[in-house]
Design a protein around this motif. Structure first.
Motif, PDB file in Angstrom:
ATOM      1  N   LYS A  52      36.772   7.074  25.550  1.00  0.00           N
ATOM      2  CA  LYS A  52      35.944   7.988  26.348  1.00  0.00           C
ATOM      3  C   LYS A  52      34.858   8.674  25.522  1.00  0.00           C
ATOM      4  CE  LYS A  52      39.784   8.679  29.438  1.00  0.00           C
ATOM      5  NZ  LYS A  52      41.111   9.021  28.918  1.00  0.00           N
ATOM      6  N   GLY A  53      34.479   8.060  24.426  1.00  0.00           N
ATOM      7  CA  GLY A  53      33.436   8.661  23.599  1.00  0.00           C
ATOM      8  C   GLY A  53      33.964   9.857  22.846  1.00  0.00           C
ATOM      9  N   ASN A  54      33.087  10.657  22.316  1.00  0.00           N
ATOM     10  CA  ASN A  54      33.519  11.817  21.534  1.00  0.00           C
ATOM     11  C   ASN A  54      34.157  12.876  22.440  1.00  0.00           C
ATOM     12  OD1 ASN A  54      32.543  10.522  19.350  1.00  0.00           O
ATOM     13  ND2 ASN A  54      31.068  12.117  18.770  1.00  0.00           N
ATOM     14  N   GLY A  94      37.284  15.799   7.669  1.00  0.00           N
ATOM     15  CA  GLY A  94      36.393  15.420   8.772  1.00  0.00           C
ATOM     16  C   GLY A  94      36.681  16.246  10.012  1.00  0.00           C
ATOM     17  N   HIS A  95      35.791  16.151  10.987  1.00  0.00           N
ATOM     18  CA  HIS A  95      36.020  16.802  12.283  1.00  0.00           C
ATOM     19  C   HIS A  95      36.501  15.744  13.265  1.00  0.00           C
ATOM     20  CE1 HIS A  95      34.227  20.556  11.074  1.00  0.00           C
ATOM     21  NE2 HIS A  95      33.249  19.865  10.512  1.00  0.00           N
ATOM     22  N   LEU A  96      37.629  16.023  13.898  1.00  0.00           N
ATOM     23  CA  LEU A  96      38.166  15.055  14.853  1.00  0.00           C
ATOM     24  C   LEU A  96      37.166  14.797  15.977  1.00  0.00           C
ATOM     25  CD1 LEU A  96      41.914  16.135  15.088  1.00  0.00           C
ATOM     26  CD2 LEU A  96      40.943  14.205  13.839  1.00  0.00           C
ATOM     27  N   GLY A  97      36.421  15.859  16.355  1.00  0.00           N
ATOM     28  CA  GLY A  97      35.412  15.721  17.408  1.00  0.00           C
ATOM     29  C   GLY A  97      34.307  14.733  17.033  1.00  0.00           C
ATOM     30  N   GLN A  98      34.171  14.468  15.741  1.00  0.00           N
ATOM     31  CA  GLN A  98      33.196  13.470  15.281  1.00  0.00           C
ATOM     32  C   GLN A  98      33.903  12.174  14.882  1.00  0.00           C
ATOM     33  OE1 GLN A  98      31.178  15.567  12.152  1.00  0.00           O
ATOM     34  NE2 GLN A  98      30.037  16.846  13.576  1.00  0.00           N
ATOM     35  N   SER A  99      35.124  11.998  15.419  1.00  0.00           N
ATOM     36  CA  SER A  99      35.920  10.788  15.183  1.00  0.00           C
ATOM     37  C   SER A  99      36.206  10.571  13.697  1.00  0.00           C
ATOM     38  CB  SER A  99      35.204   9.555  15.744  1.00  0.00           C
ATOM     39  OG  SER A  99      34.900   9.761  17.087  1.00  0.00           O
ATOM     40  N   ASN A 100      36.334  11.663  12.978  1.00  0.00           N
ATOM     41  CA  ASN A 100      36.534  11.580  11.530  1.00  0.00           C
ATOM     42  C   ASN A 100      37.885  12.213  11.189  1.00  0.00           C
ATOM     43  OD1 ASN A 100      36.387  11.848   8.734  1.00  0.00           O
ATOM     44  ND2 ASN A 100      34.178  12.231   8.775  1.00  0.00           N
ATOM     45  N   CYS A 101      38.789  11.408  10.640  1.00  0.00           N
ATOM     46  CA  CYS A 101      40.142  11.888  10.337  1.00  0.00           C
ATOM     47  C   CYS A 101      40.415  11.843   8.836  1.00  0.00           C
ATOM     48  CB  CYS A 101      41.176  11.071  11.106  1.00  0.00           C
ATOM     49  SG  CYS A 101      40.845   9.291  11.162  1.00  0.00           S
ATOM     50  N   THR A 102      39.353  11.948   8.046  1.00  0.00           N
ATOM     51  CA  THR A 102      39.461  11.911   6.585  1.00  0.00           C
ATOM     52  C   THR A 102      40.422  12.990   6.071  1.00  0.00           C
ATOM     53  OG1 THR A 102      37.262  11.000   6.430  1.00  0.00           O
ATOM     54  CG2 THR A 102      38.089  12.080   4.456  1.00  0.00           C
ATOM     55  N   LEU A 103      41.381  12.563   5.240  1.00  0.00           N
ATOM     56  CA  LEU A 103      42.441  13.456   4.746  1.00  0.00           C
ATOM     57  C   LEU A 103      42.238  13.776   3.268  1.00  0.00           C
ATOM     58  CD1 LEU A 103      45.431  14.622   5.323  1.00  0.00           C
ATOM     59  CD2 LEU A 103      46.186  12.541   4.159  1.00  0.00           C
ATOM     60  N   GLU A 104      42.435  15.026   2.920  1.00  0.00           N
ATOM     61  CA  GLU A 104      42.434  15.415   1.512  1.00  0.00           C
ATOM     62  C   GLU A 104      43.837  15.872   1.126  1.00  0.00           C
ATOM     63  OE1 GLU A 104      41.160  19.395   0.172  1.00  0.00           O
ATOM     64  OE2 GLU A 104      39.615  18.361  -0.986  1.00  0.00           O
TER      65      GLU A 104
END
Ligand SMILES: *[C@@H]1O[C@H](CO)[C@@H](O)[C@H](O)[C@H]1NC(C)=O
Length: 295
Positions: A52-54, A94-104
């Motif tokens: 469904k997109g962002n 990352g921001h989940l809203g920008q489809s970014n799940c980068t983990l530190e």
């Protein structure tokens, strides 16, 4: 071809075109394997797509968990639901809203090798979670490095006195949020430029490029590049500088001129002496002749 079959083909064509769009499912894209330096930090690149997109971040729940049990969470918004061992050490960059799940993950421990998997839940309301999807097939595994990699030095073989000489120090790492610091045993910070680039997904290279103008006294001295990683571990590499003197023939010219000069002076002296003696001998011979006649 009649009108009907044309219509059918057209519809099939449309269906073929549009089906990938409708069939698109939640997908996560996680780097499969990364080197992790014990005591330092690591950043795992992760992105996802959904049909469904962002969506607004507030409706999405991102979870990182151990691969064998999705309740063994290593990252979750609500810290109380995170395994004690990981509490406070993990966050999403990352921001989940920008489809970014980068983990530190900070302060990596020897036993943190994973695999760790990303999973996302979509909340229809603030309290209910619905449309849960998990991406167990997209997990990351760490290869634990007890010692940091050594920096590599690239440089021309010899330096020429008075000419700029450039040495590049490079070190690989997997924590772009806390880049290793590269320092030199000479020059000031102004003599070095820094470069930071991703070589493969999740793998980075930090570079420091030092330019110095070597002097004669720098010959056979050491240049050392030290890498200090987040968490405090260090490694270094050294090189020995060979400085070639600038082309200069003084060491040949001066003795040659001196030798020739001495020879010329000596020759002139000899000629003069010889002349003097010749005239003296001639005089003596004359005297002798005269005395013989007079006898
Ligand atoms: C995800 O977020 C990280 C951290 O802010 C950023 O470095 C990275 O470029 C982002 N990835 C994408 C695909 O936008």
């Amino acid at each position: 071809m009649d009108q009907n079959s044309k219509m059918m083909i057209f519809c099939l064509f449309l269906a073929a075109l549009s089906s990938p769009v409708f069939a698109e499912e939640w997908k996560a894209n996680v780097v499969k394997s990364l080197d992790a330096l014990v005591s330092s930090c690591i950043v795992v690149p992760c992105s996802f797509t959904h049909p469904k997109g962002n969506l607004p971040t507030s409706r999405l729940r991102g979870i990182w968990h151990r691969s064998n049990d999705r309740n063994e969470r290593i990252y979750y918004e609500d810290q109380t639901q995170v395994l004690e061992n990981f509490r406070g050490r993990t966050r999403l960059l990352g921001h989940l809203g920008q489809s970014n799940c980068t983990l530190e993950m900070m302060d990596v421990k020897d036993h943190d090798n994973g695999p760790f998997c990303f999973r996302i839940e979509q909340a229809l309301t603030e309290t209910k979670t619905d449309d849960k999807f998990s991406f167990v097939e997209d997990c990351v595994k760490f290869r634990m490095l007890p010692d940091p990699p050594k920096p590599t030095l690239t440089h021309p073989k010899t330096a020429i006195e008075g000419h700029p000489y450039t040495v590049t120090c490079s070190v690989t790492h997997t924590c772009p949020s806390h880049v290793p610091k590269l320092t030199w045993n000479r020059g000031t910070a102004n003599d070095a430029t820094e470069v930071h680039k991703e070589t493969h997904p999740g793998n980075w290279e930090a570079q420091s490029i030092l330019t110095i103008i070597p002097k004669e006294k720098d010959d056979h001295t050491e240049i050392k590049c030290t890498a200090q990683f987040n968490g405090g571990k260090t490694s270094f590499t050294t090189l020995t500088l060979y400085v070639k003197r600038t082309e200069n023939y003084n060491h040949i010219i001066i003795p040659t001129v001196a030798a020739i000069g001495t020879a010329v002076i000596f020759a002139v002296f000899c000629i003069l002496m010889a002349k003097k003696y010749k005239t003296r001998i001639a005089e003596l011979q004359n005297q002798e002749g005269r005395s013989r006649i007079s006898r």
